[in-house]
Design a protein around this motif. Structure first.
Motif, short mmCIF file in Angstrom:
data_model
loop_
_atom_site.label_atom_id
_atom_site.label_comp_id
_atom_site.label_asym_id
_atom_site.label_seq_id
_atom_site.Cartn_x
_atom_site.Cartn_y
_atom_site.Cartn_z
N LEU A 142 0.82 -1.20 0.00
CA LEU A 142 0.00 0.00 0.00
C LEU A 142 0.86 1.26 0.00
O LEU A 142 0.35 2.36 0.16
CB LEU A 142 -0.92 0.00 1.22
CG LEU A 142 -1.93 -1.16 1.30
CD1 LEU A 142 -2.85 -0.98 2.50
CD2 LEU A 142 -2.74 -1.29 0.02
N ASP A 143 2.18 1.08 -0.17
CA ASP A 143 3.09 2.22 -0.13
C ASP A 143 3.12 2.98 -1.45
O ASP A 143 3.19 4.20 -1.48
CB ASP A 143 4.51 1.78 0.22
CG ASP A 143 4.57 1.11 1.59
OD1 ASP A 143 3.76 1.47 2.45
OD2 ASP A 143 5.43 0.24 1.79
N THR B 189 -0.72 8.56 -2.57
CA THR B 189 -1.23 9.60 -1.68
C THR B 189 -2.08 8.95 -0.59
O THR B 189 -2.46 7.78 -0.69
CB THR B 189 -2.09 10.61 -2.44
OG1 THR B 189 -3.27 9.93 -2.93
CG2 THR B 189 -1.34 11.21 -3.63
N LEU B 190 -2.39 9.70 0.44
CA LEU B 190 -3.24 9.17 1.50
C LEU B 190 -4.61 8.79 0.95
O LEU B 190 -5.20 7.78 1.38
CB LEU B 190 -3.39 10.21 2.62
CG LEU B 190 -2.13 10.49 3.44
CD1 LEU B 190 -2.41 11.57 4.49
CD2 LEU B 190 -1.62 9.21 4.12
N ASP C 32 0.53 -1.06 10.22
CA ASP C 32 -0.84 -0.77 10.66
C ASP C 32 -0.85 -0.26 12.09
O ASP C 32 -1.61 0.65 12.45
CB ASP C 32 -1.71 -2.02 10.55
CG ASP C 32 -1.99 -2.41 9.09
OD1 ASP C 32 -1.69 -1.59 8.19
OD2 ASP C 32 -2.51 -3.51 8.86
N TRP C 33 0.00 -0.85 12.94
CA TRP C 33 0.10 -0.44 14.34
C TRP C 33 0.61 1.00 14.44
O TRP C 33 0.06 1.82 15.20
CB TRP C 33 1.03 -1.39 15.09
CG TRP C 33 1.18 -1.15 16.56
CD1 TRP C 33 2.17 -0.46 17.19
CD2 TRP C 33 0.31 -1.62 17.60
NE1 TRP C 33 1.97 -0.46 18.53
CE2 TRP C 33 0.85 -1.16 18.83
CE3 TRP C 33 -0.86 -2.37 17.61
CZ2 TRP C 33 0.25 -1.45 20.06
CZ3 TRP C 33 -1.46 -2.65 18.84
CH2 TRP C 33 -0.91 -2.19 20.04
N CYS C 34 1.63 1.31 13.66
CA CYS C 34 2.19 2.66 13.69
C CYS C 34 1.22 3.69 13.14
O CYS C 34 1.14 4.82 13.65
CB CYS C 34 3.50 2.71 12.91
SG CYS C 34 4.85 1.84 13.72
N GLU D 257 1.88 7.46 11.68
CA GLU D 257 2.90 7.27 10.64
C GLU D 257 2.58 6.00 9.87
O GLU D 257 2.11 5.02 10.45
CB GLU D 257 4.29 7.14 11.27
CG GLU D 257 4.84 8.44 11.83
CD GLU D 257 5.86 9.09 10.90
OE1 GLU D 257 6.00 8.60 9.76
OE2 GLU D 257 6.50 10.05 11.33
N ALA D 258 2.87 6.00 8.57
CA ALA D 258 2.56 4.83 7.75
C ALA D 258 3.51 3.66 8.00
O ALA D 258 3.24 2.55 7.57
CB ALA D 258 2.59 5.22 6.27
N LEU D 259 4.62 3.93 8.70
CA LEU D 259 5.58 2.88 9.00
C LEU D 259 6.41 3.30 10.21
O LEU D 259 6.36 4.47 10.62
CB LEU D 259 6.52 2.63 7.81
CG LEU D 259 7.57 3.69 7.47
CD1 LEU D 259 8.62 3.08 6.55
CD2 LEU D 259 6.96 4.91 6.82
#
Length: 357
Positions: free
Chosen positions: A6-7, A33-34, A194-196, A202-204
């Motif tokens: 999904l990046d 993009t988001l 997902d946790w972050c 943050e996405a990662l």
């Protein structure tokens, strides 16, 4: 061309005859993009109830159309940035976005309109590379091992292993005789990301900072590692949603990240028990190689050299996109792309669908 995570979309060019890689060309990643990520997440949720690979209810049809356009734009931008004429490209390998993967039901679904991409770019496109394998009873993944073997040709260390740590982590074991064993080892970055996203916005976990500030919970880790998947013999594969973070609920954001990071590494280590001989070298590609906490855990648990792909002059970000180009060439030549030792398919098998412009 790969868009498995999904990046964003990875694009790479290679020159190959489907056996030897003569040249690795430029590569690039075009981040989503988001809003694009949000649409793909909706598609993942919408795909949970699918029972046939061509179904596109609700949001899935919209996401597939949009995704195809994004990939066309990525190729056009890549060609412009690198001074490449689209007419000079012989074949494009199009992964698409996996939204459901249930090989036990002989079902795998990748969004992406191969015909639409071919028409837009005016070049032939090979797509839907997993379907034939799954239909024949294989796991449909991983398909990159045959490319790993081509890249490993100069290595003195054998057995060697390539670890691709994307959303899901997978391993390719390459024996002294070139024999291949490959399978998904467990979660890669998906649970951590997902946790972050949930707790840090943050996405990662950039540079592993959140995990580094916490402590792995051994009790929770043991529960995660008790999953029946780790006892199954290879070949085997996972869906991105095969594991979830429910076991770490209640932990602090830092401890949750530390536990999930350790889980990814421990799952890799557990998988080595399934190999005929332990690798003498691990080459790590995918986003996981950029997480120093994860790399440290892997070195601690594997007791063998663990290096990033760049240490061999390779590109750990572009390897999967390069592999899809390589697989497209092999598909065009009707060469096998999956094998009994990699996906469990009964015999070496080619695959993919050709879309002409």
């Amino acid at each position: 061309m790969s868009g498995t995570s999904l990046d964003g979309i990875d694009v790479a060019m290679i020159v190959s005859d489907g056996e030897v890689v003569m040249r690795r060309g430029p590569s690039a990643t075009y981040a989503y993009t988001l809003a694009q990520q949000a649409l793909l997440r909706q598609a993942l949720d919408g795909a949970r109830g699918l029972t046939a690979r061509d179904e596109r209810p609700g949001i899935l049809a919209e996401a597939e159309q949009a995704l195809t356009g994004w990939h066309a734009e990525a190729v056009e931008k890549f060609a412009e940035e690198n001074g490449i004429s689209l007419s000079s490209i012989d074949i494009i390998g199009f992964h698409g976005q996996t939204v459901l993967h249930r090989p036990e039901q002989r079902l795998t679904v990748q969004l992406g309109l191969g015909e639409g991409l071919a028409q837009r770019l005016g070049r032939p496109v090979i797509y839907d590379l997993r379907a034939a394998d799954v239909a024949a009873g294989g796991q449909g993944a991983p398909l990159v091992p045959v490319y790993h073997r081509a890249l490993a040709a100069p290595l003195a260390e054998r057995p060697a292993a390539f670890l691709n740590i994307g959303g899901v982590a997978n391993m390719t074991w390459i024996g002294a005789d070139g024999g291949l064993i490959a399978f998904d080892t467990g979660p890669g970055n998906a649970l951590i990301n997902d946790w972050c996203q949930r707790f840090a916005g943050e996405a990662l976990d950039r540079d592993g900072r959140l995990a580094a500030s916490g402590v792995a919970n051994e009790r929770v880790l043991a529960r995660l590692l008790s999953h029946h998947y780790f006892t199954l013999p290879p070949p085997k594969s996972l869906d991105r949603n095969s594991f979830d973070s429910s076991a770490v609920e209640g932990l602090s954001p830092a401890d949750g990240a530390a536990t999930l990071t350790c889980f990814t590494a421990a799952a890799v280590a557990a998988s080595t028990r399934l190999l005929p001989a332990l690798p003498k070298l691990y080459v790590v590609c995918g986003g996981g190689r950029l997480n120093p906490v994860l790399m440290h855990e892997l070195r601690e648990l594997l007791k063998a050299p663990v290096i990033a792909a760049e240490n061999l002059g390779l590109d750990g970000d572009s390897m999967e996109a390069e592999a899809w180009a390589y697989l497209a060439i092999r598909s065009l030549k009707h060469l096998p792309i999956s094998f009994p030792g990699t996906t469990g398919v009964p015999a070496p098998l080619s695959g993919g669908r050709l879309a002409e412009p």
